[in-house]
Design a protein around this motif. Structure first.
Motif, short mmCIF file in Angstrom:
data_model
loop_
_atom_site.label_atom_id
_atom_site.label_comp_id
_atom_site.label_asym_id
_atom_site.label_seq_id
_atom_site.Cartn_x
_atom_site.Cartn_y
_atom_site.Cartn_z
N ASP A 1 9.07 -18.47 -16.01
CA ASP A 1 8.33 -18.53 -16.93
C ASP A 1 8.26 -17.62 -18.34
OD1 ASP A 1 5.84 -18.86 -13.82
OD2 ASP A 1 7.22 -20.45 -15.43
N SER A 2 9.72 -16.75 -18.29
CA SER A 2 9.65 -16.27 -18.97
C SER A 2 10.54 -16.70 -20.58
CB SER A 2 11.30 -15.35 -19.43
OG SER A 2 10.54 -14.31 -18.32
N LEU B 1 3.55 -15.95 -11.53
CA LEU B 1 4.43 -16.10 -12.42
C LEU B 1 5.94 -16.26 -11.78
CD1 LEU B 1 2.55 -13.88 -14.58
CD2 LEU B 1 3.58 -16.87 -15.65
N LEU B 2 6.64 -16.62 -12.17
CA LEU B 2 8.31 -16.88 -11.70
C LEU B 2 9.19 -16.77 -12.64
CD1 LEU B 2 7.77 -20.90 -10.64
CD2 LEU B 2 8.11 -18.68 -8.75
N LEU B 3 10.38 -15.92 -12.47
CA LEU B 3 11.16 -15.45 -13.77
C LEU B 3 11.08 -16.57 -14.60
CD1 LEU B 3 13.69 -13.61 -11.14
CD2 LEU B 3 11.63 -12.64 -12.78
N VAL C 1 8.70 -11.91 -17.36
CA VAL C 1 8.46 -11.81 -16.72
C VAL C 1 9.61 -11.11 -15.85
CG1 VAL C 1 7.54 -13.07 -14.04
CG2 VAL C 1 6.99 -13.90 -15.99
N LYS D 1 5.61 -9.11 -17.18
CA LYS D 1 4.48 -9.42 -16.24
C LYS D 1 5.55 -9.14 -14.79
CE LYS D 1 -0.20 -9.70 -16.86
NZ LYS D 1 -1.17 -9.39 -16.74
N THR D 2 4.90 -9.49 -13.51
CA THR D 2 5.70 -9.10 -12.57
C THR D 2 5.13 -10.79 -11.89
OG1 THR D 2 5.59 -6.63 -12.35
CG2 THR D 2 5.99 -8.15 -10.26
N ARG D 3 7.02 -10.75 -11.18
CA ARG D 3 6.40 -12.09 -10.42
C ARG D 3 5.31 -12.23 -9.47
NH1 ARG D 3 11.90 -12.41 -7.49
NH2 ARG D 3 11.99 -10.56 -7.91
N GLY D 4 4.52 -13.35 -9.55
CA GLY D 4 3.69 -13.47 -8.78
C GLY D 4 2.34 -13.25 -9.06
N GLN D 5 1.95 -12.76 -10.42
CA GLN D 5 1.09 -11.81 -11.21
C GLN D 5 0.60 -13.40 -12.09
OE1 GLN D 5 2.26 -8.35 -13.57
NE2 GLN D 5 0.36 -7.64 -12.38
#
Lengths: 107, 114
Positions: free
Chosen positions: B85-86, B81-83, B113, B13-17
Motif C-alpha cells: 500500500d506504500s 495496511l500492507l507493504l 508502510v 505506518k506499520t503493517r496492519g495499522q
C-alpha cells in the motif's frame, strides 16, 4: 478491461529538440482523453480532447486525437529543460491512466 | 483561491495499522476522486464521489473505503495496511460530473508502510 498505453516509457533529448509522445487506448464508452504533466507530485492539466482531428495548442505544446485508430499524440517543439517531467495520458470520466512517459531535456 | 489540499503530506505506518487520508476540494467543486500512484506507474483510480454518493470504484480490496462529507471534503481509509500500500495517494476535484469538466489534483499524501 479498459487500458491506456503510452510510449515511449522514457525519452532523453537536448534543448531545442522536438518530441512526440504517444498514447493509445482501449476503453468502453470512450468520452475523452486528457494529458497531464507531473513534475513532482500533483499532475497539472494540459489538454482535454473529445473530438477527432482537432488539434489543441498551448504555446509549444500541441495534441491531437484520432478516435478511429484510438490514439493521441502530444507534441512538444523547441524543448526546454523545464519540460522535463512525466507526461501522463488518461481516458474517460474516472481517468484511466497510462504509465506515463518520462521526458528528460538536457541543456 | 486555494487549490485541492491534502493532509498529511507524508505518513509512515506499520503493517496492519489503519490510515485516514484527507482531501479538501477547490471551493465550489462537488466531485472528488482518489488515486493511488506507485513509484514508476501512472495513477490508478480508487474511488469517485459526487454529492456525497459513491459514483465509481476501482479494482481495490474492501480494505479501502472512502466517504464525502456535506462540505464536499473527503476521507480515504485503508485498513490492515500492507507493504504494497506504500504509494502516493492523490485526490482530484472538479465542479461537477460530466466529460466537459476537468480535474484538478492535489499534491498528494506519501504513505510509507514498514
Amino acid at each position: 478491461e479498459d487500458k491506456v498505453v503510452q510510449s515511449p516509457l522514457s525519452l532523453v533529448v537536448h534543448e531545442g529538440d522536438t518530441v512526440t509522445l504517444n498514447c493509445s487506448y482501449e476503453v468502453t464508452n470512450f468520452r475523452s482523453l486528457l494529458w497531464y504533466k507531473q513534475e513532482k507530485k500533483a499532475p497539472t492539466f494540459l489538454f482535454m480532447l473529445t473530438s477527432s482531428g482537432i488539434e489543441k495548442k498551448s504555446g509549444r505544446l500541441s495534441s491531437i486525437l484520432d478516435k478511429k485508430e484510438l490514439f493521441s499524440i502530444l507534441n512538444i517543439t523547441a524543448t526546454q529543460t523545464g519540460d522535463s517531467a512525466v507526461y501522463l495520458c488518461a481516458s474517460n470520466d474516472k481517468l484511466i491512466f497510462g504509465t506515463g512517459t518520462r521526458l528528460q531535456v538536457f541543456p | 483561491d486555494a487549490g485541492v489540499t491534502q493532509s498529511p503530506t507524508h505518513l509512515i505506518k506499520t503493517r496492519g495499522q489503519h490510515v485516514t487520508l484527507r482531501c479538501s476540494p477547490i471551493s465550489g467543486h462537488k466531485s472528488v476522486s482518489w488515486y493511488q500512484q506507485v513509484l514508476g506507474q501512472g495513477p490508478q483510480f480508487i474511488f469517485q464521489y459526487y454529492e456525497k454518493e459513491e459514483r465509481g470504484r476501482g479494482n481495490f480490496p474492501d480494505r479501502f473505503s472512502a466517504r464525502q462529507f456535506p462540505n464536499y471534503s473527503s476521507e480515504l481509509n485503508v485498513n490492515a495496511l500492507l507493504l504494497g500500500d506504500s504509494a502516493l495517494y492523490l485526490c482530484a476535484s472538479r465542479i461537477s460530473q460530466g466529460v466537459q469538466y476537468g480535474y484538478t489534483f492535489g499534491s498528494g499524501t506519501r504513505l510509507t508502510v514498514v
